[in-house]
Design a protein around this motif. Sequence first.
Motif, PDB file in Angstrom:
ATOM      1  N   TYR A 223       3.521  57.235  -8.486  1.00  0.00           N
ATOM      2  CA  TYR A 223       4.727  57.190  -6.977  1.00  0.00           C
ATOM      3  C   TYR A 223       5.931  56.089  -7.541  1.00  0.00           C
ATOM      4  O   TYR A 223       6.500  56.124  -6.708  1.00  0.00           O
ATOM      5  CB  TYR A 223       3.745  56.474  -6.142  1.00  0.00           C
ATOM      6  CG  TYR A 223       2.518  56.791  -5.650  1.00  0.00           C
ATOM      7  CD1 TYR A 223       2.280  58.400  -4.990  1.00  0.00           C
ATOM      8  CD2 TYR A 223       1.030  56.450  -6.174  1.00  0.00           C
ATOM      9  CE1 TYR A 223       1.135  58.236  -4.056  1.00  0.00           C
ATOM     10  CE2 TYR A 223      -0.547  57.452  -6.110  1.00  0.00           C
ATOM     11  CZ  TYR A 223      -0.085  57.957  -5.047  1.00  0.00           C
ATOM     12  OH  TYR A 223      -1.045  59.093  -4.513  1.00  0.00           O
ATOM     13  N   THR A 224       6.122  55.980  -8.663  1.00  0.00           N
ATOM     14  CA  THR A 224       7.110  54.899  -8.610  1.00  0.00           C
ATOM     15  C   THR A 224       8.049  56.593  -9.245  1.00  0.00           C
ATOM     16  O   THR A 224       8.540  57.722  -9.764  1.00  0.00           O
ATOM     17  CB  THR A 224       7.233  54.669 -10.244  1.00  0.00           C
ATOM     18  OG1 THR A 224       6.009  53.775 -10.526  1.00  0.00           O
ATOM     19  CG2 THR A 224       8.710  53.857 -10.461  1.00  0.00           C
ATOM     20  N   LYS A 225       9.882  55.669  -8.293  1.00  0.00           N
ATOM     21  CA  LYS A 225      10.108  57.348  -8.403  1.00  0.00           C
ATOM     22  C   LYS A 225      11.612  56.663  -9.285  1.00  0.00           C
ATOM     23  O   LYS A 225      11.664  57.854  -9.234  1.00  0.00           O
ATOM     24  CB  LYS A 225      11.106  57.304  -6.429  1.00  0.00           C
ATOM     25  CG  LYS A 225      10.382  57.802  -5.883  1.00  0.00           C
ATOM     26  CD  LYS A 225      11.429  58.321  -4.740  1.00  0.00           C
ATOM     27  CE  LYS A 225      11.269  57.317  -3.488  1.00  0.00           C
ATOM     28  NZ  LYS A 225      12.028  57.563  -2.263  1.00  0.00           N
TER      29      LYS A 225
ATOM     30  N   LEU B  49       2.603  49.845 -18.186  1.00  0.00           N
ATOM     31  CA  LEU B  49       2.150  48.711 -18.204  1.00  0.00           C
ATOM     32  C   LEU B  49       1.067  48.746 -16.931  1.00  0.00           C
ATOM     33  O   LEU B  49      -0.206  48.420 -16.558  1.00  0.00           O
ATOM     34  CB  LEU B  49       2.518  47.515 -17.619  1.00  0.00           C
ATOM     35  CG  LEU B  49       3.332  46.427 -19.359  1.00  0.00           C
ATOM     36  CD1 LEU B  49       4.485  45.632 -18.785  1.00  0.00           C
ATOM     37  CD2 LEU B  49       1.918  46.190 -19.631  1.00  0.00           C
ATOM     38  N   MET B  50       2.293  49.445 -15.762  1.00  0.00           N
ATOM     39  CA  MET B  50       1.106  50.380 -14.526  1.00  0.00           C
ATOM     40  C   MET B  50       0.580  51.510 -14.443  1.00  0.00           C
ATOM     41  O   MET B  50      -0.136  51.642 -13.771  1.00  0.00           O
ATOM     42  CB  MET B  50       2.300  50.947 -14.056  1.00  0.00           C
ATOM     43  CG  MET B  50       3.602  49.188 -13.769  1.00  0.00           C
ATOM     44  SD  MET B  50       2.586  48.530 -13.051  1.00  0.00           S
ATOM     45  CE  MET B  50       3.398  46.262 -13.467  1.00  0.00           C
ATOM     46  N   GLY B  51       0.203  52.107 -15.804  1.00  0.00           N
ATOM     47  CA  GLY B  51      -0.469  53.532 -15.634  1.00  0.00           C
ATOM     48  C   GLY B  51      -0.097  54.499 -15.222  1.00  0.00           C
ATOM     49  O   GLY B  51       0.960  54.517 -14.332  1.00  0.00           O
ATOM     50  N   ASN B  52      -0.776  55.724 -14.724  1.00  0.00           N
ATOM     51  CA  ASN B  52      -0.916  56.887 -14.565  1.00  0.00           C
ATOM     52  C   ASN B  52      -0.515  56.986 -12.661  1.00  0.00           C
ATOM     53  O   ASN B  52      -0.557  56.833 -12.163  1.00  0.00           O
ATOM     54  CB  ASN B  52      -1.603  57.980 -14.841  1.00  0.00           C
ATOM     55  CG  ASN B  52      -1.672  58.459 -15.972  1.00  0.00           C
ATOM     56  OD1 ASN B  52      -0.294  58.303 -16.851  1.00  0.00           O
ATOM     57  ND2 ASN B  52      -2.500  59.203 -16.997  1.00  0.00           N
ATOM     58  N   GLY B  53      -1.460  55.904 -12.907  1.00  0.00           N
ATOM     59  CA  GLY B  53      -1.506  55.920 -10.994  1.00  0.00           C
ATOM     60  C   GLY B  53       0.167  55.477  -9.756  1.00  0.00           C
ATOM     61  O   GLY B  53       0.144  56.034  -9.551  1.00  0.00           O
ATOM     62  N   VAL B  54       0.064  54.720 -10.968  1.00  0.00           N
ATOM     63  CA  VAL B  54       1.613  53.854 -10.179  1.00  0.00           C
ATOM     64  C   VAL B  54       2.941  55.022 -10.857  1.00  0.00           C
ATOM     65  O   VAL B  54       3.422  54.634  -9.706  1.00  0.00           O
ATOM     66  CB  VAL B  54       1.441  52.363 -10.673  1.00  0.00           C
ATOM     67  CG1 VAL B  54       2.689  51.930 -10.103  1.00  0.00           C
ATOM     68  CG2 VAL B  54       0.598  51.348 -10.025  1.00  0.00           C
TER      69      VAL B  54
ATOM     70  N   SER C 212       7.058  56.070  -4.055  1.00  0.00           N
ATOM     71  CA  SER C 212       7.332  56.560  -2.819  1.00  0.00           C
ATOM     72  C   SER C 212       6.073  56.476  -1.902  1.00  0.00           C
ATOM     73  O   SER C 212       5.405  56.976  -0.858  1.00  0.00           O
ATOM     74  CB  SER C 212       6.810  58.338  -2.927  1.00  0.00           C
ATOM     75  OG  SER C 212       5.770  57.936  -3.891  1.00  0.00           O
ATOM     76  N   SER C 213       5.228  55.398  -2.271  1.00  0.00           N
ATOM     77  CA  SER C 213       3.739  54.859  -0.992  1.00  0.00           C
ATOM     78  C   SER C 213       4.000  53.300  -0.746  1.00  0.00           C
ATOM     79  O   SER C 213       3.974  52.778  -1.338  1.00  0.00           O
ATOM     80  CB  SER C 213       2.414  54.810  -2.109  1.00  0.00           C
ATOM     81  OG  SER C 213       1.303  54.819  -1.351  1.00  0.00           O
ATOM     82  N   SER C 214       4.079  53.625   1.088  1.00  0.00           N
ATOM     83  CA  SER C 214       4.636  52.374   1.228  1.00  0.00           C
ATOM     84  C   SER C 214       2.961  51.485   0.784  1.00  0.00           C
ATOM     85  O   SER C 214       3.702  50.602   0.765  1.00  0.00           O
ATOM     86  CB  SER C 214       4.719  52.888   2.897  1.00  0.00           C
ATOM     87  OG  SER C 214       3.412  53.501   3.592  1.00  0.00           O
ATOM     88  N   VAL C 215       2.061  52.242   1.288  1.00  0.00           N
ATOM     89  CA  VAL C 215       0.714  51.342   0.222  1.00  0.00           C
ATOM     90  C   VAL C 215       0.657  50.605  -0.039  1.00  0.00           C
ATOM     91  O   VAL C 215       0.200  49.713  -0.902  1.00  0.00           O
ATOM     92  CB  VAL C 215      -0.662  52.847   0.748  1.00  0.00           C
ATOM     93  CG1 VAL C 215      -1.253  51.225   0.648  1.00  0.00           C
ATOM     94  CG2 VAL C 215      -0.304  53.122   2.835  1.00  0.00           C
ATOM     95  N   LEU C 216       1.032  51.119  -1.731  1.00  0.00           N
ATOM     96  CA  LEU C 216       1.077  50.765  -2.837  1.00  0.00           C
ATOM     97  C   LEU C 216       2.064  50.040  -3.135  1.00  0.00           C
ATOM     98  O   LEU C 216       2.024  48.698  -3.956  1.00  0.00           O
ATOM     99  CB  LEU C 216       1.922  51.844  -3.930  1.00  0.00           C
ATOM    100  CG  LEU C 216       1.831  51.640  -5.379  1.00  0.00           C
ATOM    101  CD1 LEU C 216       0.190  51.312  -5.959  1.00  0.00           C
ATOM    102  CD2 LEU C 216       2.260  52.421  -6.348  1.00  0.00           C
ATOM    103  N   ARG C 217       3.337  50.120  -2.430  1.00  0.00           N
ATOM    104  CA  ARG C 217       3.763  48.964  -2.045  1.00  0.00           C
ATOM    105  C   ARG C 217       3.799  48.029  -1.966  1.00  0.00           C
ATOM    106  O   ARG C 217       4.521  46.584  -2.338  1.00  0.00           O
ATOM    107  CB  ARG C 217       5.520  49.685  -1.891  1.00  0.00           C
ATOM    108  CG  ARG C 217       6.751  48.527  -1.159  1.00  0.00           C
ATOM    109  CD  ARG C 217       7.778  48.842  -0.816  1.00  0.00           C
ATOM    110  NE  ARG C 217       7.849  49.471   0.524  1.00  0.00           N
ATOM    111  CZ  ARG C 217       7.822  51.124   0.631  1.00  0.00           C
ATOM    112  NH1 ARG C 217       8.285  51.800  -0.364  1.00  0.00           N
ATOM    113  NH2 ARG C 217       7.790  51.415   1.688  1.00  0.00           N
ATOM    114  N   GLU C 218       2.995  47.880  -0.671  1.00  0.00           N
ATOM    115  CA  GLU C 218       2.888  46.697   0.007  1.00  0.00           C
ATOM    116  C   GLU C 218       1.453  45.924  -0.846  1.00  0.00           C
ATOM    117  O   GLU C 218       1.941  44.916  -1.111  1.00  0.00           O
ATOM    118  CB  GLU C 218       1.779  46.502   1.434  1.00  0.00           C
ATOM    119  CG  GLU C 218       2.624  46.614   2.579  1.00  0.00           C
ATOM    120  CD  GLU C 218       3.536  45.937   3.346  1.00  0.00           C
ATOM    121  OE1 GLU C 218       3.403  44.747   2.589  1.00  0.00           O
ATOM    122  OE2 GLU C 218       5.251  45.575   2.484  1.00  0.00           O
TER     123      GLU C 218
END
Length: 98
Positions: A48-50, A40-45, A64-70
Motif C-alpha cells: 500500500y506504499t506509493k 521493517l514494514m513488511g509486505n502488507g504495508v 494508498s489505503s486511508s485505513v492503513l494510514r490511520e
Amino acid sequence: MAKRLSNESPISDVLKEIISQNKLQPGMDVVAVREAWDSLMGNGVRNYTKEVILKGHTLYVALSSSVLREELAYGKDKIIRMINDELGREVVREVVLR
C-alpha cells in the motif's frame, strides 16, 4: 587539497572520508531510509506504499489505503525509533503520512 590517507586504512574509513568530503550523506540517507522502510514494514504495508521521501529529517510516506494510514498514525514514534535503530543514528525526527 584533500587529505591523503595512509595506504593501510580500512576501506570503511576511506569510504566515510569520501562521503563526508563530497557531502554525499544526505543522498545516502534517502536511499537507506527507503530500504529500511521496505524491510521493517513488511509486505502488507509495502503493497500500500506509493512513495517514501526523506526531506531533511522528515519522512513523507504516501499510502494508498486511508485505513492503513490511520493505523500507522498511532505508531509514528515507534516507526521513527525503528528506522533510526535500523540505520544506527538519528536520521528521521518526524513522519508525515499522506
